[in-house]
Design an enzyme around this catalytic site. Structure first.
Site, PDB file in Angstrom:
ATOM      1  N   THR A 343       0.842  -1.175   0.000  1.00  0.00           N
ATOM      2  CA  THR A 343       0.000   0.000   0.000  1.00  0.00           C
ATOM      3  C   THR A 343       0.883   1.232   0.000  1.00  0.00           C
ATOM      4  O   THR A 343       2.043   1.171   0.362  1.00  0.00           O
ATOM      5  CB  THR A 343      -0.862  -0.009   1.291  1.00  0.00           C
ATOM      6  OG1 THR A 343      -1.621  -1.200   1.333  1.00  0.00           O
ATOM      7  CG2 THR A 343      -1.804   1.168   1.374  1.00  0.00           C
ATOM      8  N   GLY A 425       1.074  -1.034   5.354  1.00  0.00           N
ATOM      9  CA  GLY A 425       1.567  -2.149   6.139  1.00  0.00           C
ATOM     10  C   GLY A 425       0.554  -3.135   6.661  1.00  0.00           C
ATOM     11  O   GLY A 425       0.740  -3.672   7.749  1.00  0.00           O
ATOM     12  N   GLY A 426      -0.547  -3.412   5.928  1.00  0.00           N
ATOM     13  CA  GLY A 426      -1.463  -4.472   6.338  1.00  0.00           C
ATOM     14  C   GLY A 426      -1.979  -4.280   7.751  1.00  0.00           C
ATOM     15  O   GLY A 426      -2.447  -3.206   8.131  1.00  0.00           O
TER      16      GLY A 426
END
Length: 529
Positions: A343, A425-426
């Site tokens: 992302t 970062g999820g």
């Protein structure tokens, strides 16, 4: 280390310097923060393709000078051919991570740009689309050097990624991983941008570009159809918010994990921590994260299918209940959960105080890995977050929106300050946001808050273990105390690691000055006027 934090009347921050320069140039030409953000989003979709693309999704938070905050949900639903039966008939126990079968959902990012520019026009924005997209087009036509971040990125499921249609010929020509500085010229993508600049962004879904996208997806065997593309539109939605002392924090609602980001802050507030980077600070945020993720995983899905009002979790009673379940001295056991994600987050604040927090993604690095030959677009694999179990929280259903890790953040202080902040970062995104905001509230400036060592609890992008991962710059005594409290501490050797997100923060002060900083872990910076 951040070399040059920005102090300006207007500023932008992005994880690639070409994107921040595109945004700064739009501001310099009289464009507003929304127009600058679209220019940045287009440019970074070209020069940072391992992290995002126009074949992905995006989410916006926009703070208007008068105080109104609006959210734009630009995430596409599963295609009409994306059924559980289809994948079961193909012998799949889960949705593949790469290739055409991973391209499950419509790409919403361009629809979000369209909605944002509509909002911009209502606020006086008048910059021509061709000017906004000009940097992206130029980088496609002239070529751009492969970034350091991309050069050090190894895709998960490497063989499946390399076998995805078009991946190797475009990203790894000759089967060789690119080196930093190698020139790449995405001519087909440049032609797509040039066509959109002339025809308008709606063409991506309902015009010539939409037809070519659908035709390529059909030839590859993906479940997204022309009808799915034609039906898609981004939506203005009501943001979620909480009050924390002297500030109000905003985030985006489901299907994103914005609820979890706000829960972490609300629960942590109840703990009364007084000092940054103390045991109480790190332990408190980690334990608040565990409580927030339990609620997220139980409830967050496509809002059309939710049985609970997400705002109902953002109350003092819930915060107090969850904080009371935290042992102030011991780590709680934790069930593992996998939250990969690639992302980009970017921010912009203009001279009038219009502030934008934006996030754009293709989920895993390089998304589904496929390159659509006619348009040069790399498609996302966000649909892998669906389950093939019809009883799951997020079962695959045509027209259903997938669970999203994406969530940009904004904060407004009682004294008039406005902050745009966020990170990639999820599952790390809510944790990184909490670290940035809490350090700022403890008195750190934006550059120090962004530069400081970060921690990450659980699994995320490129990291398979559920340990408490910490960068090497933390006090060894703090690590020892966390270990003694039962946290499975894993100290990284790097002082600045990609595993801990690419973050940024911009703060607009009441008298007009903007402070801005972006992450030394990325290839970006902050730039201002």
């Amino acid at each position: 280390m951040i070399e040059s934090p920005v102090f300006a009347s207007a500023a932008v921050a992005a994880p690639h310097h070409s994107a921040s320069e595109a945004g700064r140039a739009v501001l310099a030409e009289g464009g507003n923060a929304i127009e600058a953000m679209v220019a940045m989003a287009a440019t970074i979709a070209v020069v940072y393709p391992h992290m995002n693309a126009i074949g992905g999704d995006g989410f916006w938070l926009v703070h208007q000078p008068g105080g109104k905050v609006q959210a734009i949900e630009a995430c596409g639903p599963a295609g009409r051919l994306a059924t559980i039966a289809r994948y079961r008939e193909k012998g799949h126990d889960s949705i593949p991570s790469r290739g055409a079968d991973a391209a499950v959902t419509v790409a919403g990012a361009i629809g979000g740009w369209q909605a944002a520019l509509g909002l911009s026009a209502s606020l006086g924005g008048r910059m021509p689309l061709a000017d906004i997209l000009s940097d992206a087009i130029r980088h496609c036509r002239e070529g751009y050097p492969v970034s350091a971040s991309e050069a050090r990125t190894w895709p998960n499921d490497l063989e499946a990624t390399r076998e995805a249609a078009g991946f190797s010929s475009f990203f790894w020509p000759g089967g060789e991983r690119p080196k930093e500085g190698d020139l790449r010229r995405p001519e087909a993508l440049g032609a797509t941008f040039a066509h959109l600049a002339a025809a308008g962004l709606d063409d991506f879904y309902r015009g010539d570009i939409g037809r070519e996208i659908a035709a390529d997806l059909a030839r590859l065997g993906a479940p997204v159809t022309r009808e799915d593309m034609q039906a898609y539109r981004a939506a203005l939605v009501q943001p979620l918010s909480i009050r924390l002392g002297d500030l109000t924090v905003y985030n985006v609602p489901p299907p994103t994990q914005g609820l979890a980001s706000l829960l972490i802050l609300g629960i942590f507030e109840q703990l009364g921590v007084q000092r940054a980077d103390s045991f109480e600070h790190i332990h408190g945020l980690v334990e608040a994260t565990k409580r927030a993720f339990l609620i997220r995983d139980r409830h967050v899905t496509d809002p059309a299918f939710m049985t609970s009002d997400p705002a109902g979790f953002l109350t003092d009673a819930v915060f107090a209940r969850e904080a009371a379940a935290i042992d102030r001295k011991r780590a709680a056991p934790w069930p593992p959960r996998d939250g990969k994600g690639d992302t980009i987050w970017m921010g912009a604040i203009d001279g009038d105080g219009l502030a934008v927090s934006y996030i754009q993604s293709i989920y895993w690095e390089y998304g589904a890995g496929i390159i659509l030959p006619q348009t040069g677009i790399n498609w996302q694999n966000r649909g892998v977050s669906f389950s093939l179990d019809p009883q799951a929280t997020n079962p695959l259903t045509p027209g259903r929106k997938p669970f999203h890790t994406l969530n940009p953040a904004l904060a407004r202080f009682a004294d008039g300050r406005v902050m745009s902040y966020g990170a990639m970062g999820g599952d790390g995104q809510p944790q990184f946001q909490a670290q940035l905001l809490s350090r700022y509230r403890f008195g750190w400036n934006p550059a120090a808050a962004v530069d400081a060592p970060r921690f990450l609890f659980g699994k995320t992008w490129g990291a398979g273990s559920t340990s408490l991962k910490m960068e090497s710059r933390f006090d060894p005594m703090l690590l020892a105390r966390l270990t003694a409290a039962g946290h499975p501490v894993e100290e990284y050797s790097e002082a600045y690691s990609d595993q801990f997100g690419h973050a940024g923060m911009l703060v607009k002060h009441p008298k007009g000055r903007v402070e801005a900083a972006h992450d030394p872990r990325s290839d970006g910076d902050a730039r201002g006027l």
